[in-house]
Design a protein around this motif. Structure first.
Motif, PDB file in Angstrom:
ATOM      1  N   ASP A  82       3.105  -1.512 119.033  1.00  0.00           N
ATOM      2  CA  ASP A  82       4.358  -1.097 119.661  1.00  0.00           C
ATOM      3  C   ASP A  82       4.081  -0.589 121.081  1.00  0.00           C
ATOM      4  N   ASN A  83       4.746  -1.148 122.074  1.00  0.00           N
ATOM      5  CA  ASN A  83       4.535  -0.743 123.468  1.00  0.00           C
ATOM      6  C   ASN A  83       5.339   0.472 123.883  1.00  0.00           C
ATOM      7  N   SER A  84       6.224   0.958 123.019  1.00  0.00           N
ATOM      8  CA  SER A  84       7.065   2.091 123.416  1.00  0.00           C
ATOM      9  C   SER A  84       6.335   3.424 123.295  1.00  0.00           C
ATOM     10  N   LYS A  85       5.242   3.462 122.548  1.00  0.00           N
ATOM     11  CA  LYS A  85       4.475   4.694 122.371  1.00  0.00           C
ATOM     12  C   LYS A  85       3.020   4.463 122.753  1.00  0.00           C
ATOM     13  N   VAL A  86       2.323   5.558 123.046  1.00  0.00           N
ATOM     14  CA  VAL A  86       0.905   5.471 123.377  1.00  0.00           C
ATOM     15  C   VAL A  86       0.100   5.343 122.084  1.00  0.00           C
ATOM     16  N   PHE A  87      -0.654   4.237 121.988  1.00  0.00           N
ATOM     17  CA  PHE A  87      -1.568   4.007 120.871  1.00  0.00           C
ATOM     18  C   PHE A  87      -2.915   3.601 121.432  1.00  0.00           C
ATOM     19  N   ILE A  88      -3.853   3.340 120.537  1.00  0.00           N
ATOM     20  CA  ILE A  88      -5.126   2.813 120.980  1.00  0.00           C
ATOM     21  C   ILE A  88      -4.874   1.475 121.676  1.00  0.00           C
ATOM     22  N   LEU A  89      -5.587   1.201 122.733  1.00  0.00           N
ATOM     23  CA  LEU A  89      -5.487   0.031 123.615  1.00  0.00           C
ATOM     24  C   LEU A  89      -4.301   0.086 124.565  1.00  0.00           C
ATOM     25  N   SER A  90      -3.554   1.184 124.570  1.00  0.00           N
ATOM     26  CA  SER A  90      -2.487   1.337 125.551  1.00  0.00           C
ATOM     27  C   SER A  90      -3.101   1.675 126.900  1.00  0.00           C
ATOM     28  N   ARG A  91      -2.555   1.075 127.956  1.00  0.00           N
ATOM     29  CA  ARG A  91      -2.926   1.458 129.313  1.00  0.00           C
ATOM     30  C   ARG A  91      -1.816   2.400 129.779  1.00  0.00           C
ATOM     31  N   VAL A  92      -2.186   3.636 130.045  1.00  0.00           N
ATOM     32  CA  VAL A  92      -1.199   4.684 130.307  1.00  0.00           C
ATOM     33  C   VAL A  92      -1.364   5.228 131.708  1.00  0.00           C
ATOM     34  N   LYS A  93      -0.261   5.267 132.438  1.00  0.00           N
ATOM     35  CA  LYS A  93      -0.270   5.911 133.751  1.00  0.00           C
ATOM     36  C   LYS A  93       0.294   7.316 133.548  1.00  0.00           C
ATOM     37  N   ILE A  94      -0.494   8.321 133.945  1.00  0.00           N
ATOM     38  CA  ILE A  94      -0.071   9.705 133.750  1.00  0.00           C
ATOM     39  C   ILE A  94      -0.144  10.471 135.057  1.00  0.00           C
ATOM     40  N   LYS A  95       0.625  11.552 135.100  1.00  0.00           N
ATOM     41  CA  LYS A  95       0.658  12.406 136.286  1.00  0.00           C
ATOM     42  C   LYS A  95       0.278  13.814 135.861  1.00  0.00           C
ATOM     43  N   ASN A  96      -0.745  14.345 136.513  1.00  0.00           N
ATOM     44  CA  ASN A  96      -1.146  15.727 136.266  1.00  0.00           C
ATOM     45  C   ASN A  96      -0.107  16.628 136.937  1.00  0.00           C
ATOM     46  N   LEU A  97       0.618  17.411 136.164  1.00  0.00           N
ATOM     47  CA  LEU A  97       1.713  18.214 136.709  1.00  0.00           C
ATOM     48  C   LEU A  97       1.215  19.408 137.523  1.00  0.00           C
ATOM     49  N   LYS A  98      -0.073  19.724 137.435  1.00  0.00           N
ATOM     50  CA  LYS A  98      -0.627  20.843 138.182  1.00  0.00           C
ATOM     51  C   LYS A  98      -0.923  20.449 139.627  1.00  0.00           C
ATOM     52  N   ASN A  99      -1.510  19.250 139.828  1.00  0.00           N
ATOM     53  CA  ASN A  99      -1.880  18.835 141.187  1.00  0.00           C
ATOM     54  C   ASN A  99      -1.225  17.527 141.615  1.00  0.00           C
ATOM     55  N   ASN A 100      -0.326  16.993 140.792  1.00  0.00           N
ATOM     56  CA  ASN A 100       0.413  15.748 141.066  1.00  0.00           C
ATOM     57  C   ASN A 100      -0.473  14.511 141.199  1.00  0.00           C
ATOM     58  N   ALA A 101      -1.703  14.587 140.728  1.00  0.00           N
ATOM     59  CA  ALA A 101      -2.588  13.418 140.752  1.00  0.00           C
ATOM     60  C   ALA A 101      -2.112  12.418 139.706  1.00  0.00           C
ATOM     61  N   ILE A 102      -2.088  11.154 140.101  1.00  0.00           N
ATOM     62  CA  ILE A 102      -1.686  10.091 139.181  1.00  0.00           C
ATOM     63  C   ILE A 102      -2.932   9.302 138.785  1.00  0.00           C
ATOM     64  N   MET A 103      -3.087   9.116 137.472  1.00  0.00           N
ATOM     65  CA  MET A 103      -4.257   8.419 136.942  1.00  0.00           C
ATOM     66  C   MET A 103      -3.798   7.376 135.945  1.00  0.00           C
ATOM     67  N   GLU A 104      -4.630   6.381 135.732  1.00  0.00           N
ATOM     68  CA  GLU A 104      -4.317   5.358 134.739  1.00  0.00           C
ATOM     69  C   GLU A 104      -5.544   5.146 133.864  1.00  0.00           C
ATOM     70  N   TYR A 105      -5.348   5.227 132.559  1.00  0.00           N
ATOM     71  CA  TYR A 105      -6.445   5.067 131.613  1.00  0.00           C
ATOM     72  C   TYR A 105      -6.031   4.108 130.510  1.00  0.00           C
ATOM     73  N   THR A 106      -7.038   3.477 129.920  1.00  0.00           N
ATOM     74  CA  THR A 106      -6.839   2.702 128.706  1.00  0.00           C
ATOM     75  C   THR A 106      -7.469   3.490 127.571  1.00  0.00           C
ATOM     76  N   LEU A 107      -6.734   3.686 126.491  1.00  0.00           N
ATOM     77  CA  LEU A 107      -7.258   4.416 125.346  1.00  0.00           C
ATOM     78  C   LEU A 107      -8.001   3.455 124.433  1.00  0.00           C
ATOM     79  N   VAL A 108      -9.234   3.785 124.126  1.00  0.00           N
ATOM     80  CA  VAL A 108     -10.091   2.920 123.310  1.00  0.00           C
ATOM     81  C   VAL A 108     -10.810   3.757 122.254  1.00  0.00           C
ATOM     82  N   ALA A 109     -11.552   3.068 121.378  1.00  0.00           N
ATOM     83  CA  ALA A 109     -12.373   3.766 120.389  1.00  0.00           C
ATOM     84  C   ALA A 109     -13.514   4.478 121.094  1.00  0.00           C
TER      85      ALA A 109
END
Length: 157
Positions: A82-109
Protein backbone atom coordinates in the motif's frame (compact mmCIF):
# COMPACT_ATOMS: atom_id res chain seq x y z
CA UNK A 1 11.35 -18.32 18.17
CA UNK A 2 10.47 -17.00 14.74
CA UNK A 3 12.17 -13.78 13.76
CA UNK A 4 10.83 -13.09 10.27
CA UNK A 5 12.55 -10.30 8.37
CA UNK A 6 11.63 -8.87 4.99
CA UNK A 7 14.03 -8.30 2.12
CA UNK A 8 14.08 -7.24 -1.46
CA UNK A 9 14.92 -9.94 -3.99
CA UNK A 10 18.38 -8.38 -4.44
CA UNK A 11 18.99 -8.12 -0.69
CA UNK A 12 18.17 -11.79 -0.09
CA UNK A 13 20.33 -12.80 -3.05
CA UNK A 14 23.25 -10.83 -1.57
CA UNK A 15 22.86 -12.68 1.74
CA UNK A 16 22.85 -16.04 -0.06
CA UNK A 17 26.01 -15.09 -1.98
CA UNK A 18 27.71 -14.03 1.26
CA UNK A 19 26.79 -17.38 2.86
CA UNK A 20 28.06 -19.26 -0.19
CA UNK A 21 31.36 -17.34 -0.01
CA UNK A 22 31.75 -18.18 3.68
CA UNK A 23 31.13 -21.87 3.09
CA UNK A 24 33.01 -22.38 -0.17
CA UNK A 25 35.95 -19.93 0.14
CA UNK A 26 36.53 -18.86 3.73
CA UNK A 27 35.84 -22.20 5.45
CA UNK A 28 38.32 -24.19 3.30
CA UNK A 29 40.94 -21.42 3.69
CA UNK A 30 40.71 -21.59 7.48
CA UNK A 31 40.82 -25.40 7.40
CA UNK A 32 44.02 -25.14 5.36
CA UNK A 33 45.49 -22.68 7.89
CA UNK A 34 44.72 -25.14 10.69
CA UNK A 35 46.34 -27.99 8.75
CA UNK A 36 49.43 -25.86 8.00
CA UNK A 37 49.75 -24.86 11.66
CA UNK A 38 49.27 -28.46 12.77
CA UNK A 39 52.15 -29.55 10.51
CA UNK A 40 54.49 -27.25 12.45
CA UNK A 41 54.45 -29.58 15.43
CA UNK A 42 53.63 -29.04 19.10
CA UNK A 43 50.10 -27.60 19.30
CA UNK A 44 50.40 -26.52 22.94
CA UNK A 45 52.60 -23.53 22.06
CA UNK A 46 51.47 -22.93 18.49
CA UNK A 47 49.99 -19.42 18.22
CA UNK A 48 49.14 -19.86 14.52
CA UNK A 49 47.08 -22.94 15.35
CA UNK A 50 45.25 -21.14 18.16
CA UNK A 51 44.53 -18.13 15.92
CA UNK A 52 43.25 -20.35 13.10
CA UNK A 53 41.01 -22.32 15.49
CA UNK A 54 39.61 -19.06 16.88
CA UNK A 55 38.97 -17.76 13.34
CA UNK A 56 37.22 -21.04 12.53
CA UNK A 57 34.95 -20.66 15.55
CA UNK A 58 34.05 -17.08 14.62
CA UNK A 59 33.35 -18.06 11.00
CA UNK A 60 31.14 -20.98 12.03
CA UNK A 61 29.17 -18.64 14.33
CA UNK A 62 28.70 -16.17 11.44
CA UNK A 63 27.58 -18.99 9.12
CA UNK A 64 25.08 -20.24 11.69
CA UNK A 65 23.67 -16.75 12.23
CA UNK A 66 23.39 -16.04 8.50
CA UNK A 67 21.69 -19.40 7.87
CA UNK A 68 19.08 -18.48 10.49
CA UNK A 69 18.55 -15.04 8.93
CA UNK A 70 18.06 -16.60 5.47
CA UNK A 71 15.74 -19.30 6.83
CA UNK A 72 13.51 -16.60 8.34
CA UNK A 73 13.76 -14.17 5.40
CA UNK A 74 10.77 -13.34 3.26
CA UNK A 75 10.86 -11.56 -0.10
CA UNK A 76 8.54 -8.61 -0.42
CA UNK A 77 6.34 -8.23 -3.47
CA UNK A 78 6.50 -4.48 -3.99
CA UNK A 79 3.37 -4.50 -6.16
CA UNK A 80 1.30 -5.64 -3.15
CA UNK A 81 2.39 -2.83 -0.83
CA UNK A 82 0.00 0.00 0.00
CA UNK A 83 1.50 3.36 -1.05
CA UNK A 84 -0.69 5.43 1.27
CA UNK A 85 1.30 4.47 4.38
CA UNK A 86 4.98 4.12 5.20
CA UNK A 87 6.07 0.47 5.05
CA UNK A 88 9.28 -1.36 4.37
CA UNK A 89 10.63 -0.37 0.90
CA UNK A 90 8.81 2.97 1.04
CA UNK A 91 10.83 5.95 -0.13
CA UNK A 92 9.83 8.70 2.28
CA UNK A 93 10.53 12.40 2.07
CA UNK A 94 10.51 13.91 5.56
CA UNK A 95 11.05 17.33 7.06
CA UNK A 96 12.81 17.82 10.37
CA UNK A 97 10.52 20.30 12.15
CA UNK A 98 13.37 21.54 14.36
CA UNK A 99 15.71 22.76 11.59
CA UNK A 100 13.47 22.45 8.49
CA UNK A 101 15.94 20.07 6.82
CA UNK A 102 14.32 17.89 4.19
CA UNK A 103 15.60 14.34 3.77
CA UNK A 104 14.58 11.34 1.72
CA UNK A 105 15.14 7.76 2.84
CA UNK A 106 14.15 4.30 1.73
CA UNK A 107 13.15 1.98 4.57
CA UNK A 108 14.76 -1.44 4.27
CA UNK A 109 15.59 -4.49 6.39
CA UNK A 110 18.45 -4.14 8.86
CA UNK A 111 20.95 -6.09 6.70
CA UNK A 112 20.23 -3.90 3.67
CA UNK A 113 20.62 -0.56 5.46
CA UNK A 114 23.24 1.76 3.99
CA UNK A 115 23.14 5.41 5.00
CA UNK A 116 25.39 6.40 2.08
CA UNK A 117 22.63 5.14 -0.25
CA UNK A 118 19.95 6.72 1.99
CA UNK A 119 18.61 3.34 3.01
CA UNK A 120 17.72 3.16 6.69
CA UNK A 121 16.59 0.16 8.67
CA UNK A 122 12.96 -0.22 9.70
CA UNK A 123 14.44 -1.17 13.09
CA UNK A 124 16.26 2.18 13.47
CA UNK A 125 14.63 4.84 15.65
CA UNK A 126 13.62 6.91 12.60
CA UNK A 127 12.42 3.80 10.74
CA UNK A 128 10.29 2.69 13.68
CA UNK A 129 8.89 6.20 14.06
CA UNK A 130 7.89 6.43 10.40
CA UNK A 131 6.25 3.00 9.96
CA UNK A 132 2.50 3.27 9.42
CA UNK A 133 2.50 7.07 8.99
CA UNK A 134 0.68 8.78 6.12
CA UNK A 135 1.48 12.03 4.30
CA UNK A 136 1.05 14.93 6.70
CA UNK A 137 1.60 12.87 9.86
CA UNK A 138 4.18 13.91 12.41
CA UNK A 139 6.56 11.18 13.58
CA UNK A 140 8.10 11.74 16.98
CA UNK A 141 11.45 9.98 17.13
CA UNK A 142 13.48 9.53 20.29
CA UNK A 143 17.18 9.72 19.45
CA UNK A 144 20.17 10.07 21.79
CA UNK A 145 20.12 13.86 21.31
CA UNK A 146 16.46 14.07 22.37
CA UNK A 147 13.01 14.02 20.80
CA UNK A 148 12.89 15.00 17.11
CA UNK A 149 9.72 15.54 15.10
CA UNK A 150 9.55 14.70 11.40
CA UNK A 151 6.68 15.57 9.06
CA UNK A 152 5.99 13.03 6.32
CA UNK A 153 5.94 15.01 3.05
CA UNK A 154 5.85 12.27 0.43
CA UNK A 155 5.66 8.47 0.17
CA UNK A 156 6.83 6.65 -2.98
CA UNK A 157 8.07 3.26 -4.12
Amino acid sequence: MSNITYYTEEGLQRLKEELHNMKSVQRPAISQQIADARDKGDLSENAEYDAAKEAQGLLEAKINKLENVIANARVIDESQIDNSKVFILSRVKIKNLKNNAIMEYTLVAENEANLALKKISVDSPIGKGLLGKVVGDIAEVQIPAGLVKFEVLEINR
